[in-house]
Design an enzyme around this catalytic site. Structure first.
Site, PDB file in Angstrom:
ATOM      1  N   GLN A  22       0.827  -1.195   0.000  1.00 10.95           N
ATOM      2  CA  GLN A  22       0.000   0.000   0.000  1.00 10.95           C
ATOM      3  C   GLN A  22       0.867   1.254   0.000  1.00 10.95           C
ATOM      4  OE1 GLN A  22      -3.321  -0.668   2.493  1.00 10.95           O
ATOM      5  NE2 GLN A  22      -3.994   1.451   2.516  1.00 10.95           N
ATOM      6  N   SER A 101       4.638  -6.162   2.659  1.00  7.89           N
ATOM      7  CA  SER A 101       3.363  -6.041   3.354  1.00  7.89           C
ATOM      8  C   SER A 101       2.244  -6.672   2.511  1.00  7.89           C
ATOM      9  CB  SER A 101       3.078  -4.568   3.675  1.00  7.89           C
ATOM     10  OG  SER A 101       1.939  -4.427   4.470  1.00  7.89           O
ATOM     11  N   LEU A 102       1.282  -5.866   2.068  1.00  5.96           N
ATOM     12  CA  LEU A 102       0.225  -6.364   1.187  1.00  5.96           C
ATOM     13  C   LEU A 102       0.798  -7.154   0.010  1.00  5.96           C
ATOM     14  CD1 LEU A 102      -2.659  -6.313  -0.156  1.00  5.96           C
ATOM     15  CD2 LEU A 102      -1.931  -4.138  -1.179  1.00  5.96           C
ATOM     16  N   ARG A 126      -8.912  -7.934   5.055  1.00  5.18           N
ATOM     17  CA  ARG A 126      -7.744  -7.438   5.793  1.00  5.18           C
ATOM     18  C   ARG A 126      -7.805  -5.915   5.929  1.00  5.18           C
ATOM     19  NH1 ARG A 126      -2.412  -5.863   4.066  1.00  5.18           N
ATOM     20  NH2 ARG A 126      -0.699  -6.586   5.415  1.00  5.18           N
ATOM     21  N   HIS A 215       1.377  -2.999  10.983  1.00  6.46           N
ATOM     22  CA  HIS A 215       2.547  -3.735  11.481  1.00  6.46           C
ATOM     23  C   HIS A 215       2.987  -3.306  12.876  1.00  6.46           C
ATOM     24  CE1 HIS A 215       2.592  -5.208   7.440  1.00  6.46           C
ATOM     25  NE2 HIS A 215       2.819  -4.002   6.950  1.00  6.46           N
ATOM     26  N   GLN A 264       2.067 -10.992  10.379  1.00  9.72           N
ATOM     27  CA  GLN A 264       2.474  -9.847   9.559  1.00  9.72           C
ATOM     28  C   GLN A 264       1.661  -8.597   9.873  1.00  9.72           C
ATOM     29  OE1 GLN A 264       0.916  -8.562   6.037  1.00  9.72           O
ATOM     30  NE2 GLN A 264       2.602  -9.243   4.730  1.00  9.72           N
TER      31      GLN A 264
END
Length: 332
Positions: A22, A101-102, A126, A215, A264
Site C-alpha cells: 500500500q 506487506s500487502l 484485511r 505492522h 504480519q
C-alpha cells in the site's frame, strides 16, 4: 502455464520479483498496458467478480482508491495483471518472490499458493479489519531517515515506556525498509514524539499519509479475526519460494505460512533482511511487479544487485524483458 512448469523454470535464474504494498497505488495505473494486453482488464474482471464491484473503475477513476479495503485488492490485482503479462511475453520465471506487506499476497498468488479470487477477498477483509482496529485519526505512521535501526527502536521504547504499558499507547518499528530507513507506527501522539526526538538526533522524520498504523501491536485485534479467515482459505505451498515478511524466511509448510501472514499484521516487515537473503542466494536482477518503482529504487542501493526494474508501463516492461533475458542467457 502449469504450476509445475513455472516452478521448474524458476530454478536456475538470478532474478527475483518484488511486489509492492500500500502506498504504490496511483490513479490510472496500467492504463497504457491495458490498451496493449487484454489480460490486464481480464485480470481485473476476475477480481471484480470476486468482490462484486468494479476494481478497474476504482483504479482508473481514483474514486475510493484511498480507502484501505479498496486499495489492497486493487494493488494486488494490478500486480497479478503485470505478472501475467510478463509470462505471456515469455519473461523468465524468477527464482524467488517477495512482497512488501500487502505485496506478500501478490507474491503468493503469483506462486500458485492461493487463487486470485481468494486473495482479493482476503485482502479486502484485511483492509476492513485494519481500518476498524484503530479509530480514525488515532493511529499514524512515519518514516525515520538517517538513524540506525537500533536508534529508532530505542526511541520507540523510550516514548512507549513514558506513555505506559497498555497497547493503545505504543509506537513501534513497523517496516525495516533499508539501512537508515525505518517506518514507525502506533498511537498518533507517540509517533509525533518519536519524530521530534529523531530530528533532535540529526535524523529526518516524514509523516506518511495513511489512515491505519500497520505492522504494530495496535493491529492484534485485527489479526485475531483475520486468522479465522485464513483458516477458511485454501492455501498450498508456493511453487516458487516466497520470502515472508515477518522472518525473511521461506515457509516449509502451510501452517507456517498462515501463521506468518497473521503475524504480519502486527509485526514489522523485515525488508532489509529479505533483500539481504536474496543477495546471499545469488540474486542479481530484481523486477518490481506492481505500480511505481519504490522497491526497485531501494534495491538499486544494494551492492550485489546489478539491475532493478519497474515494469508498470510498456516501455519499462520491454526494457526489463530485454535486459534480463540477455543477462540470463535466454537470448543473445
Amino acid at each position: 502455464m502449469s504450476a509445475k512448469r513455472l516452478g521448474q523454470m524458476a530454478q536456475a535464474t538470478k532474478t527475483a520479483f518484488l511486489f509492492p504494498g500500500q502506498g504504490s497505488q496511483k490513479t490510472g495505473m496500467l492504463a497504457d498496458l491495458a490498451e496493449q494486453f487484454a489480460g490486464v482488464q481480464q485480470t481485473f474482471s476476475e477480481a471484480s467478480q470476486a468482490l462484486g464491484h468494479d476494481l478497474w473503475h476504482i483504479a482508473q477513476s481514483g474514486e475510493g482508491l484511498d480507502q484501505t479495503q479498496n486499495t489492497q485488492p486493487v494493488l494486488l490485482t494490478a500486480s497479478i495483471a503485470l505478472w501475467r503479462v510478463w509470462l505471456e511475453l515469455g519473461g523468465i520465471a524468477p527464482k524467488y518472490l517477495v512482497g512488501h506487506s500487502l505485496g506478500e499476497y501478490s507474491a503468493l498468488v503469483a506462486a500458485e499458493a492461493m487463487t486470485l479470487t481468494d486473495a482479493v477477498k482476503l485482502v479486502n477483509l484485511r483492509g476492513k479489519l485494519m481500518q476498524s482496529a484503530v479509530p480514525q485519526g488515532e493511529g499514524a505512521m512515519a518514516a525515520i531517515l538517517g538513524l540506525s535501526d537500533e536508534q529508532v527502536v530505542a526511541l520507540c521504547r523510550q516514548v512507549s515506556g513514558q506513555a505506559g504499558a497498555h497497547a493503545a499507547a505504543a509506537v513501534e518499528a513497523a517496516n525495516y525498509n533499508a539501512q537508515g530507513q525505518v517506518v514507525i507506527a502506533g498511537s498518533a501522539a507517540l509517533v509525533q514524539q518519536v519524530m521530534t526526538l529523531a530530528k533532535e538526533q540529526s535524523g529526518k522524520a516524514i509523516a506518511l499519509p495513511v489512515s491505519v498504523p500497520s505492522h504494530c501491536s495496535l493491529m492484534k485485534p485485527a489479526a485475531e479475526k483475520f486468522a479465522e479467515a485464513l483458516e477458511q482459505t485454501a492455501i498450498e505451498l508456493p511453487v516458487i519460494p516466497v520470502i515472508q515478511n515477518v522472518n525473511a524466511a521461506i515457509a516449509t509448510d502451510v501452517t507456517q505460512l498462515r501463521q506468518a501472514l497473521t503475524a504480519q499484521l502486527y509485526q514489522p516487515v523485515q525488508w532489509t533482511r529479505s533483500m539481504q537473503y536474496l543477495q546471499d542466494q545469488g540474486i542479481r536482477y530484481v523486477v518490481e511487479c506492481g505500480p511505481g518503482n519504490v522497491l526497485a529504487n531501494l534495491a538499486k542501493r544494494l551492492p550485489d544487485i546489478e539491475k532493478a526494474f519497474p515494469v508498470d508501463t510498456q516501455s519499462r516492461l520491454e526494457d526489463a524483458l530485454n535486459v534480463i533475458m540477455v543477462a540470463e542467457g535466454k537470448i543473445a
